[in-house]
Design a protein around this motif. Structure first.
Motif, PDB file in Angstrom:
ATOM      1  N   ARG A  59     -10.674 -10.843   4.086  1.00 32.11           N
ATOM      2  CA  ARG A  59     -10.286  -9.565   4.703  1.00 32.11           C
ATOM      3  C   ARG A  59      -9.076  -8.964   3.990  1.00 32.11           C
ATOM      4  O   ARG A  59      -8.991  -7.747   3.790  1.00 32.11           O
ATOM      5  N   LEU A  60      -8.108  -9.810   3.618  1.00 32.92           N
ATOM      6  CA  LEU A  60      -6.934  -9.313   2.899  1.00 32.92           C
ATOM      7  C   LEU A  60      -7.307  -8.815   1.510  1.00 32.92           C
ATOM      8  O   LEU A  60      -6.796  -7.789   1.040  1.00 32.92           O
ATOM      9  N   GLN A  61      -8.202  -9.508   0.822  1.00 34.72           N
ATOM     10  CA  GLN A  61      -8.596  -9.121  -0.526  1.00 34.72           C
ATOM     11  C   GLN A  61      -9.356  -7.799  -0.540  1.00 34.72           C
ATOM     12  O   GLN A  61      -9.306  -7.068  -1.532  1.00 34.72           O
ATOM     13  N   GLN A  62     -10.045  -7.487   0.543  1.00 34.65           N
ATOM     14  CA  GLN A  62     -10.802  -6.239   0.638  1.00 34.65           C
ATOM     15  C   GLN A  62      -9.925  -4.995   0.593  1.00 34.65           C
ATOM     16  O   GLN A  62     -10.401  -3.910   0.295  1.00 34.65           O
ATOM     17  N   GLN A  63      -8.643  -5.147   0.882  1.00 40.52           N
ATOM     18  CA  GLN A  63      -7.751  -3.998   1.015  1.00 40.52           C
ATOM     19  C   GLN A  63      -7.096  -3.593  -0.293  1.00 40.52           C
ATOM     20  O   GLN A  63      -6.152  -2.810  -0.289  1.00 40.52           O
ATOM     21  N   TYR A  68       0.569   0.637   1.450  1.00 40.63           N
ATOM     22  CA  TYR A  68       0.943  -0.286   2.527  1.00 40.63           C
ATOM     23  C   TYR A  68       0.677   0.307   3.902  1.00 40.63           C
ATOM     24  O   TYR A  68       0.216  -0.381   4.813  1.00 40.63           O
ATOM     25  N   GLY A  69       0.930   1.607   4.044  1.00 40.99           N
ATOM     26  CA  GLY A  69       0.735   2.251   5.340  1.00 40.99           C
ATOM     27  C   GLY A  69      -0.725   2.326   5.754  1.00 40.99           C
ATOM     28  O   GLY A  69      -1.035   2.529   6.932  1.00 40.99           O
ATOM     29  N   LEU A  71      -2.923  -0.124   5.168  1.00 44.48           N
ATOM     30  CA  LEU A  71      -3.469  -1.462   5.329  1.00 44.48           C
ATOM     31  C   LEU A  71      -3.711  -1.785   6.800  1.00 44.48           C
ATOM     32  O   LEU A  71      -2.842  -1.572   7.645  1.00 44.48           O
ATOM     33  N   LYS A  72      -4.881  -2.320   7.088  1.00 45.43           N
ATOM     34  CA  LYS A  72      -5.164  -2.765   8.450  1.00 45.43           C
ATOM     35  C   LYS A  72      -4.499  -4.112   8.716  1.00 45.43           C
ATOM     36  O   LYS A  72      -4.025  -4.378   9.816  1.00 45.43           O
ATOM     37  N   TYR A  73      -4.482  -4.955   7.676  1.00 44.00           N
ATOM     38  CA  TYR A  73      -3.888  -6.289   7.788  1.00 44.00           C
ATOM     39  C   TYR A  73      -2.679  -6.355   6.850  1.00 44.00           C
ATOM     40  O   TYR A  73      -2.813  -6.140   5.642  1.00 44.00           O
ATOM     41  N   HIS A  74      -1.507  -6.667   7.387  1.00 45.04           N
ATOM     42  CA  HIS A  74      -0.288  -6.641   6.584  1.00 45.04           C
ATOM     43  C   HIS A  74       0.034  -7.971   5.916  1.00 45.04           C
ATOM     44  O   HIS A  74       0.682  -8.004   4.875  1.00 45.04           O
ATOM     45  N   ASN A  75      -0.374  -9.067   6.521  1.00 43.64           N
ATOM     46  CA  ASN A  75      -0.124 -10.394   5.969  1.00 43.64           C
ATOM     47  C   ASN A  75      -1.100 -11.368   6.639  1.00 43.64           C
ATOM     48  O   ASN A  75      -1.813 -10.984   7.580  1.00 43.64           O
ATOM     49  N   PRO A  76      -1.162 -12.609   6.184  1.00 46.89           N
ATOM     50  CA  PRO A  76      -2.147 -13.547   6.766  1.00 46.89           C
ATOM     51  C   PRO A  76      -2.023 -13.724   8.278  1.00 46.89           C
ATOM     52  O   PRO A  76      -3.045 -13.754   8.980  1.00 46.89           O
ATOM     53  N   VAL A  77      -0.794 -13.841   8.787  1.00 50.47           N
ATOM     54  CA  VAL A  77      -0.618 -14.038  10.229  1.00 50.47           C
ATOM     55  C   VAL A  77      -1.078 -12.803  10.997  1.00 50.47           C
ATOM     56  O   VAL A  77      -1.802 -12.895  12.004  1.00 50.47           O
ATOM     57  N   HIS A  78      -0.672 -11.628  10.515  1.00 51.58           N
ATOM     58  CA  HIS A  78      -1.085 -10.386  11.167  1.00 51.58           C
ATOM     59  C   HIS A  78      -2.598 -10.225  11.117  1.00 51.58           C
ATOM     60  O   HIS A  78      -3.222  -9.763  12.077  1.00 51.58           O
TER      61      HIS A  78
END
Length: 244
Positions: A59-63, A68-69, A71-78
């Protein structure tokens, strides 16, 4: 990197435990038992560790390419928290079935191939006290790691497609592993099931060469120390190896 090390350690440990349970009364481990141990270890790692981490990673790689604004996912925890909130616990295990099939088949092929590479290239049998050099271990590990990615290419593609689709909107392109297995070749051709195989072959065999070079040296150190304390074990191991 820590995740990769953790997975490798847990898989090797799980496989070792299963192999010890599957040995016959003479301490021998046949190819069928070795394949079964590798399969079970791979399925275990897929369910317990790999699937949720793979979902977050994909999911992170898809972005890529987004500001930055946006991005749906900001970091692994988020990312993990957002998936749990929008899709529930099952969202973190999207694509679990193809991941289990991929990892199970891959580890089954790897442990079987590595043992046979050691046997046919270097005359090394498990527990016989023979010491492999790091170069020998790297050669065996490198060669053995080619089989898994070739065998599991379709499952890896299906796993990635299923993990990449968000279930938050209610509509998904692939409803199940079998649905993806039918749709992908229909829409993109049969070769699409092995898309990304070359990068996997450039990554996995070199990585496994390093893993086995280190793992074998550590294993052989403790094996040699144990055999030095109990010489009678060496005779038993040698006899068992001769029957393999």
């Amino acid at each position: 990197m820590l995740g990769l090390v953790s997975v490798q350690c847990r898989t090797a440990n799980c496989a070792a435990v299963l192999q010890s349970l599957l040995r016959d009364k003479d301490g021998r481990l046949n190819d069928g038992s070795r394949l079964a141990a590798g399969l079970a270890a791979g399925v275990t790692e897929a369910v317990v560790i790999v699937t949720p981490f793979e979902v977050v990673k994909i999911r992170l790689q898809q972005q890529k390419g987004l500001a930055y604004g946006q991005l749906k996912y900001h970091n692994p925890v988020h990312c993990a928290v957002t998936i749990l909130r929008e899709e529930g616990v099952r969202g973190m295990w999207s694509g679990a079935t193809p991941t289990m099939m991929r990892n199970g088949t891959n580890q089954m092929c790897l442990f079987w191939a590595k043992a046979n590479m050691d046997k046919y290239l270097w005359g090394k049998y498990e527990g016989d006290g023979k010491q492999l050099t790091p170069t020998q271990s790297m050669t065996s590990g490198f060669a053995a790691a080619f089989l898994g990615p070739c065998a599991t290419g379709p499952m890896d593609v299906i796993k990635t497609r299923m993990m990449a689709q968000s279930k938050a909107g209610g509509q998904v392109q692939y409803k199940s592993m079998l649905d993806a297995l039918v749709k992908i070749p229909q829409q993109e051709g049969i070769r699409s099931l092995w898309r990304g195989l070359l990068p996997r072959l450039m990554r996995i065999p070199p990585g496994q060469a390093i893993v086995w070079a280190v793992s074998d040296q550590i294993t052989q150190y403790f094996e040699h120390r144990e055999l030095a304390k109990h010489p009678e074990l060496l005779a038993a191991k040698t006899t068992a190896a001769a029957g393999q």
